[in-house]
Motif scaffolding. Structure first.
Motif, short mmCIF file in Angstrom:
data_model
loop_
_atom_site.label_atom_id
_atom_site.label_comp_id
_atom_site.label_asym_id
_atom_site.label_seq_id
_atom_site.Cartn_x
_atom_site.Cartn_y
_atom_site.Cartn_z
N PHE A 1 0.82 -1.22 0.00
CA PHE A 1 0.00 0.00 0.00
C PHE A 1 0.84 1.26 0.00
O PHE A 1 0.55 2.21 -0.71
CB PHE A 1 -0.91 -0.03 1.23
N SER A 2 1.90 1.24 0.79
CA SER A 2 2.68 2.45 1.02
C SER A 2 3.46 2.93 -0.20
O SER A 2 4.04 4.01 -0.17
CB SER A 2 3.65 2.24 2.19
N THR A 3 3.48 2.15 -1.27
CA THR A 3 4.27 2.52 -2.44
C THR A 3 3.42 3.06 -3.60
O THR A 3 3.96 3.36 -4.66
CB THR A 3 5.08 1.33 -2.94
N TYR A 4 2.11 3.19 -3.39
CA TYR A 4 1.22 3.65 -4.46
C TYR A 4 0.38 4.84 -4.02
O TYR A 4 -0.11 4.88 -2.89
CB TYR A 4 0.29 2.53 -4.91
N ALA A 5 0.19 5.77 -4.94
CA ALA A 5 -0.74 6.86 -4.69
C ALA A 5 -2.16 6.31 -4.64
O ALA A 5 -2.47 5.28 -5.25
CB ALA A 5 -0.62 7.91 -5.79
N MET A 6 -3.01 7.03 -3.94
CA MET A 6 -4.41 6.65 -3.82
C MET A 6 -5.29 7.83 -4.18
O MET A 6 -4.94 8.99 -3.94
CB MET A 6 -4.72 6.21 -2.38
N GLY A 7 -6.43 7.51 -4.75
CA GLY A 7 -7.36 8.57 -5.14
C GLY A 7 -8.78 8.26 -4.71
O GLY A 7 -9.13 7.11 -4.45
N TRP A 8 -9.55 9.33 -4.63
CA TRP A 8 -11.01 9.22 -4.42
C TRP A 8 -11.70 9.83 -5.63
O TRP A 8 -11.32 10.91 -6.09
CB TRP A 8 -11.44 9.96 -3.16
N PHE A 9 -12.69 9.13 -6.11
CA PHE A 9 -13.53 9.59 -7.22
C PHE A 9 -14.98 9.46 -6.79
O PHE A 9 -15.29 8.78 -5.81
CB PHE A 9 -13.27 8.75 -8.47
N ARG A 10 -15.87 10.10 -7.54
CA ARG A 10 -17.29 9.96 -7.24
C ARG A 10 -18.09 9.97 -8.53
O ARG A 10 -17.65 10.50 -9.55
CB ARG A 10 -17.76 11.06 -6.30
N GLN A 11 -19.26 9.37 -8.45
CA GLN A 11 -20.15 9.34 -9.60
C GLN A 11 -21.57 9.55 -9.13
O GLN A 11 -22.10 8.77 -8.33
CB GLN A 11 -20.04 8.02 -10.36
N ALA A 12 -22.15 10.63 -9.60
CA ALA A 12 -23.55 10.94 -9.29
C ALA A 12 -24.44 10.33 -10.37
O ALA A 12 -23.99 10.07 -11.49
CB ALA A 12 -23.74 12.45 -9.23
N PRO A 13 -25.70 10.11 -10.04
CA PRO A 13 -26.62 9.52 -11.03
C PRO A 13 -26.67 10.33 -12.31
O PRO A 13 -26.82 11.56 -12.27
CB PRO A 13 -27.96 9.54 -10.30
N GLY A 14 -26.50 9.65 -13.43
CA GLY A 14 -26.57 10.32 -14.72
C GLY A 14 -25.35 11.11 -15.10
O GLY A 14 -25.35 11.79 -16.14
N LYS A 15 -24.31 11.05 -14.27
CA LYS A 15 -23.09 11.81 -14.55
C LYS A 15 -21.90 10.88 -14.67
O LYS A 15 -21.93 9.73 -14.21
CB LYS A 15 -22.85 12.84 -13.45
N GLU A 16 -20.84 11.38 -15.27
CA GLU A 16 -19.62 10.61 -15.38
C GLU A 16 -18.86 10.62 -14.05
O GLU A 16 -19.03 11.51 -13.22
CB GLU A 16 -18.74 11.17 -16.49
N ARG A 17 -18.01 9.61 -13.90
CA ARG A 17 -17.17 9.55 -12.72
C ARG A 17 -16.20 10.72 -12.74
O ARG A 17 -15.63 11.04 -13.78
CB ARG A 17 -16.41 8.23 -12.69
N GLU A 18 -16.02 11.37 -11.60
CA GLU A 18 -15.14 12.53 -11.54
C GLU A 18 -14.14 12.40 -10.40
O GLU A 18 -14.40 11.78 -9.38
CB GLU A 18 -15.96 13.82 -11.37
N PHE A 19 -13.01 13.03 -10.62
CA PHE A 19 -11.95 13.06 -9.63
C PHE A 19 -12.36 13.91 -8.44
O PHE A 19 -12.98 14.97 -8.61
CB PHE A 19 -10.68 13.64 -10.27
N VAL A 20 -12.00 13.44 -7.24
CA VAL A 20 -12.28 14.20 -6.01
C VAL A 20 -10.98 14.62 -5.34
O VAL A 20 -10.76 15.79 -5.07
CB VAL A 20 -13.14 13.37 -5.04
N ALA A 21 -10.12 13.64 -5.06
CA ALA A 21 -8.87 13.95 -4.35
C ALA A 21 -7.89 12.80 -4.56
O ALA A 21 -8.29 11.68 -4.86
CB ALA A 21 -9.12 14.16 -2.87
N ALA A 22 -6.60 13.12 -4.40
CA ALA A 22 -5.58 12.09 -4.50
C ALA A 22 -4.42 12.44 -3.60
O ALA A 22 -4.16 13.62 -3.31
CB ALA A 22 -5.09 11.93 -5.94
N ILE A 23 -3.72 11.40 -3.15
CA ILE A 23 -2.57 11.58 -2.28
C ILE A 23 -1.47 10.64 -2.73
O ILE A 23 -1.72 9.48 -3.05
CB ILE A 23 -2.97 11.34 -0.80
N SER A 24 -0.25 11.14 -2.78
CA SER A 24 0.87 10.33 -3.22
C SER A 24 1.23 9.28 -2.18
O SER A 24 0.74 9.32 -1.04
CB SER A 24 2.08 11.21 -3.51
N TRP A 25 2.11 8.38 -2.55
CA TRP A 25 2.51 7.30 -1.66
C TRP A 25 3.10 7.83 -0.36
O TRP A 25 2.91 7.25 0.70
CB TRP A 25 3.51 6.38 -2.37
#
Length: 126
Positions: free
Chosen positions: A28-52
């Protein structure tokens, strides 16, 4: 790789929630992680990310100043603390793991993330 989100739910506008994403199957500690979200009828969008290392963090403009991403490499967990939630934050939230080892600067396109959780629903009532 397995990513399991938790912490979603129903909250009134102005409220707070903390999402968690537990990771297993890769260092886990060697990869960046991100959060995305998808609302009904919409495309998935970026929310936040953090490096390793935690030294590089990025937020979508829509959540900047309200959401905080963090990680605990000892527990293999990434968090998304959400404050002052708005009805437009209603969506299924997904965590994702970067495909590249030790990426120094986080990336925002979803296609750069190779592993995804099943998502957790966040509903913000007005």
């Amino acid at each position: 790789v397995q990513l399991v989100e938790s912490g979603g739910g129903l909250v009134q506008a102005g409220g707070s929630l903390r999402l968690s994403c537990a990771a297993s199957g890769r260092t886990f500690s060697t990869y960046a992680m991100g959060w995305f979200r998808q609302a009904p009828g919409k495309e998935r969008e970026f929310v936040a990310a953090i490096s390793w290392s935690g030294n590089s963090i990025s937020y979508a403009d829509s959540v900047k100043g309200r959401f905080i991403i963090s990680r605990d490499n000892d527990k293999n967990v990434v968090y998304l603390q959400m404050y002052n939630l708005k009805p437009e934050d209603t969506a299924v939230y997904y965590c994702a793991q970067d495909t590249r080892l030790f990426r120094a600067v986080v990336v925002t396109p979803a296609e750069m993330y190779g592993y995804w959780g099943q998502g957790t629903q966040v509903t913000v009532s007005s």
